[in-house]
Design a protein around this motif. Structure first.
Motif, PDB file in Angstrom:
ATOM      1  N   LEU A   5       0.848  -1.196   0.000  1.00  0.00           N
ATOM      2  CA  LEU A   5       0.000   0.000   0.000  1.00  0.00           C
ATOM      3  C   LEU A   5       0.885   1.248   0.000  1.00  0.00           C
ATOM      4  N   VAL A   6       0.750   2.065  -1.042  1.00  0.00           N
ATOM      5  CA  VAL A   6       1.506   3.316  -1.174  1.00  0.00           C
ATOM      6  C   VAL A   6       0.541   4.472  -0.963  1.00  0.00           C
ATOM      7  N   ALA A   7       0.878   5.398  -0.075  1.00  0.00           N
ATOM      8  CA  ALA A   7       0.008   6.539   0.212  1.00  0.00           C
ATOM      9  C   ALA A   7       0.824   7.823   0.233  1.00  0.00           C
ATOM     10  N   VAL A   8       0.234   8.883  -0.290  1.00  0.00           N
ATOM     11  CA  VAL A   8       0.857  10.208  -0.303  1.00  0.00           C
ATOM     12  C   VAL A   8      -0.189  11.226   0.126  1.00  0.00           C
ATOM     13  N   GLN A   9       0.212  12.162   0.980  1.00  0.00           N
ATOM     14  CA  GLN A   9      -0.667  13.236   1.412  1.00  0.00           C
ATOM     15  C   GLN A   9       0.048  14.572   1.251  1.00  0.00           C
ATOM     16  N   ALA A  10      -0.740  15.627   0.998  1.00  0.00           N
ATOM     17  CA  ALA A  10      -0.212  16.991   0.912  1.00  0.00           C
ATOM     18  C   ALA A  10      -0.906  17.842   1.955  1.00  0.00           C
TER      19      ALA A  10
END
Length: 848
Positions: A320-325
């Motif tokens: 699971l790859v997750a990115v947040q800004a």
């Protein structure tokens, strides 16, 4: 090239047809708003905002302290279009960011729940700026540049860099204050088209202009003339949180995300160099992990807008790859995306899609995301191991370990033979190490694979390939112009363009791109060096000194900056300042460079023996530093200087001891000048064959060698003809005009010789410490005497003798000048006459 939707929408910058057709100047807190000029200033300084955001500000200040419902604002901002509420919240967010200062922008513009907004400060009309009842004018807000890009030792500046270039915006970025709803955001192009359904005066004007442009320039003219320089949206990327236990993911995924985001013409990713410098200011070790908290602090300090966090976790048998800004100022979430990969090698492809989704959520139009989203491993199997090797190599390069970086770059391309970025950075490192053949091989392979990378990296590869492999300066200039047009807020192509323009003898054209590069990134030393060089060559000595002092005030003053300061001091006859510059370099790595300036000055003043000793010390100094190639290149310049000063035997002796240096024009010229034409012809043939596509060799250096051979064989007319291709480069250096002037004298054309020598004498800033300057004065005296202008010739001879008043008495050209002046005066030589010229004494540093 077809203009993209993004480019066309960027042309619509005039104010909409809204009830804001007022003029006058208004003040609130420490801000001033000029409605006629459409400018926002804080304490006299321009605050750059987009035209639509400016319209929002005007409406708010004209309705200060009144609660304005959102529907009313939307009707005012988009009178002829139906847009979503998210568009309004985007501009409110940007306006709050622009107004953030002594008081939070959130408190200046209050959100009234379920209603709208209230502009809280009191607004006053500035006296003598009453609104005009005359015609209404709508102006484009000036999108001046702002800092937001860092490059230098850690970013791509061909061919020095090994880090990835950060990317610059191509249009205004609109960000909502709350978490954006991507699907509800209309593209600016949609607003553009809907505006033309009910055309007002400005729409008619725009259509008319478009028809005219298509008539004489087609789509290209439209794109070039209407391209706007936008604001950029800066982001800082935190290190990935790796919960898998696999160390391969640690740096590789952050590198992949950076490359993905850098494709965007909207986002500017803070470079590792800039982040490292900021950490240093925070007293945080450079190797410390960039946690989300640190990323936010760095983001705030460098005035970026968002910071990104990433994570990877095992999810059953998947990843699971997750990115947040997040917003740097308030910390609220701006964007979030995640994806599942079936295997480790599938993670990069998933991250590509996650990054594209993040870009969309941050407001980038779908057209732009689609156009500028090339997968890192396009059309081939991904290799996480290759990406890790590339990431580690880039990191080592930034740490000043180029040899170690080479090993890992090589491993990356072994694992993935189509890894264009790895080949490009490997070639850049080889070039920095002086390994020209290896650099050419790597860059040639990168060039062959250029279409597999994103647009900015493609342009970087072309630039580096042209610089190192082909030497095609004109192709490089065209590429850098295209690069700067596609990414107008990226300083890299601008500073490259300025440097190239100086190299081809067009310093006046270099000033603007150099200044623009400096405005975009005032923390890069190269921009100061290029701007100062252009100013110096144009004779703008005060401006050049100011540029150097500004670099020093920012602690960006390396050897080039101090070299310029010494040259300016020499031209100003400021002995104390010259001594200060020499003292600055003592016992430092820059000492050989500054001593080389002393040696050049000694030659110019006719002190050849002293100059020879100084240059030997310079060569020894560079060899002690392990810079053998640089030492040889510097020594290769001395025989030509000696030959042109008439020291034939000394030049011949030195030539016999000097190793051949690839690409040196001075060695074959010197061989011709000492009477060894066959040696010069052999070297010329080899160099021309080696540099078939190198602009300067074919059009400047080669003609110089041919002319030197012709002059040595007493064929001045052939020399004049040989030098014709070099005429466009006359403001590049003194060699061409000096040789052409001597050829005209030998051909009994003194009037033309006089003009050539004036090119040198009227542009001392091109080579302030050159021996060609006194030789040009001597050539002028001879040209004037040949024309029968005895008085003017006598004065010119006196200037020569004044310059060489402390020269070696047996200097051949000095002896010739004294004899010629004596004959002109019909009296025997009586030493050095008194003249108006005053030449500085040579400084007396400790010589090594």
């Amino acid at each position: 090239m077809q203009p993209s939707e993004q480019n066309r929408s960027a042309t619509v910058l005039s104010a909409p047809d809204m009830p804001l057709k007022k003029q006058g100047q208004y003040r609130f807190q420490d801000f001033e708003v000029d409605l006629a000029q459409r400018s926002l200033r804080r304490e006299g300084h321009i605050v750059t905002i987009s035209p639509r955001t400016f319209d929002l500000l005007v409406f708010l200040l004209l309705n200060s302290q009144r609660v304005i419902i959102k529907e009313e604002l939307m009707r005012a901002l988009w009178p002829d279009s139906r847009v979503e509420e998210s568009n309004l919240s985007q501009h409110v967010f940007l306006l709050r960011k622009a107004l953030t200062g002594s008081q939070s922008g959130d408190r200046l513009i209050l959100t009234i729940p379920n209603r709208g907004y209230q502009f809280t400060p009191s607004v006053s009309l500035i006296p003598d700026s009453e609104p005009d009842s005359g015609p209404d004018f709508e102006h484009e807000t000036d999108p001046d540049s702002e800092p937001g890009f860092e490059f230098g030792s850690g970013d791509r500046h061909a061919p020095r860099a090994v880090d990835s270039t950060t990317r610059i915006s191509a249009r205004d970025l609109d960000i909502e204050e709350e978490t954006p709803d991507v699907l509800s955001k209309p593209h600016a192009l949609g607003v553009f088209v809907s505006d033309f359904r009910h055309p007002g005066p400005w729409q008619v004007l725009a259509l008319t202009a478009a028809l005219v442009l298509f008539g004489f320039g087609g789509l290209f003219a439209w794109r070039q003339i209407h391209r706007a320089v936008p604001q950029s949206f800066g982001v800082v990327i935190a290190d990935f949180e790796n919960a898998t236990g696999n160390p391969q993911f640690d740096l590789a995924l952050k590198t992949a995300l950076t490359i993905d985001l850098q494709q965007s013409p909207i986002l500017t990713v803070a470079s590792r160099v800039k982040v490292g410098q900021t950490l240093g200011q925070m007293k945080v070790p450079a190797d410390k992990a960039i946690t989300p908290e640190l990323a936010r602090e760095v983001c705030t300090r460098i005035n970026d807008q968002a910071y990104l966090t990433g994570s990877i976790r095992r999810f059953a048998r998947k990843y699971l790859v997750a990115v947040q800004a997040f917003d740097c100022a308030g910390g609220q979430s701006l964007a979030s995306s995640k994806g599942l990969a079936d295997s480790p090698d599938g993670i990069v492809a998933v991250l590509d899609k996650v990054a594209a989704d993040i870009r969309s959520q941050l407001g980038e139009p779908a057209q732009s995301v689609s156009r500028f989203s090339k997968p890192l491993f396009a059309a081939r199997s991904a290799s996480l191991e290759a990406l890790k090797a590339y990431s580690d190599a880039s990191h080592l390069g930034l740490e000043g370990k180029p040899q170690d970086a080479v090993t890992l770059f090589q491993h990356a391309v072994e694992l993935d033979p189509q890894f264009a970025l790895a080949f490009a950075d490997l070639g850049a490192v080889y070039s920095n190490l002086g390994e020209r053949d290896l650099a050419k091989a790597s860059l040639t392979r990168a060039y062959e694979l250029r279409d597999t990378v994103d647009e900015p990296d493609r342009l970087f590869i072309i630039a580096t390939y042209n610089d190192v492999v082909t030497g095609d300066v004109q192709a490089s200039i065209r590429n850098d112009k295209e690069w700067s047009e596609e990414y107008p807020r990226n300083p890299v192509p601008l500073v490259n363009l300025a440097s190239l323009l100086i190299d081809v003898g067009k310093p006046a054209l270099a000033i603007d791109p150099a200044k623009r590069a400096l405005d975009l990134n005032p923390d890069n030393s190269v921009s100061y060096e290029v701007l100062a060089r252009a100013q110096l060559r144009l004779g703008q000595f005060d401006q050049a000194a100011n540029t150097c002092q500004l670099a020093g005030s920012r602690h960006l003053d390396g050897e080039q900056i101090h070299g310029f300061l010494m040259q300016i001091a020499y031209l100003r006859l400021d002995q104390a300042e010259m001594d200060r510059q020499i003292e600055w370099a003592k016992s430092q790595p820059a000492e050989p460079f500054m001593m080389m300036q002393v040696g050049l000055m000694d030659f110019a003043l006719g002190k050849a023996r002293t100059a020879q000793a100084v240059f030997q010390g310079v060569v020894d100094g560079y060899r002690k530093q392990g810079q053998e190639d640089r030492a040889n290149r510097i020594m290769s310049k001395v025989p030509r200087i000696e030959a042109e000063l008439g020291m034939t035997e000394s030049a011949l002796s030195l030539l016999s001891r000097t190793p051949e240096v690839e690409g040196s024009v001075d060695l074959p010229v010197a061989w011709a000048q000492v009477g060894e034409a066959s040696r010069a012809e052999t070297q010329l043939k080899r160099e021309l064959e080696t540099h078939l596509t190198t602009t300067l060799w074919q059009e400047d250096f080669g003609p110089q060698v041919k002319a030197a051979i012709a002059l040595s064989q007493q064929h001045p007319l052939d020399a004049i003809e040989d030098l014709k291709p070099a005429i466009p480069y006359d403001l590049r250096g003194f060699d061409g005009p000096a040789m052409r002037g001597r050829a005209y004298l030998a051909a009994n054309q003194p009037e033309l010789a006089e003009a050539e020598f004036h090119k040198i004498l009227e542009h001392p800033g091109i080579e302030p410490l050159s021996h060609d300057y006194p030789l040009a004065q001597l050539g002028l005296a001879r040209a004037l005497a040949a024309q029968g202008k005895t008085v003017e010739a006598g004065f010119a001879y006196k200037v020569v003798l004044q310059i060489w008043k402390d020269a070696d008495p047996d200097l051949p050209r000095l002896k010739e000048a004294k004899a010629e002046f004596a004959r002109l005066s019909n009296e025997p030589p009586r030493g050095v006459p008194t003249t108006i010229a005053r030449i500085p004494h040579k400084p007396s540093p400790t010589r090594h």
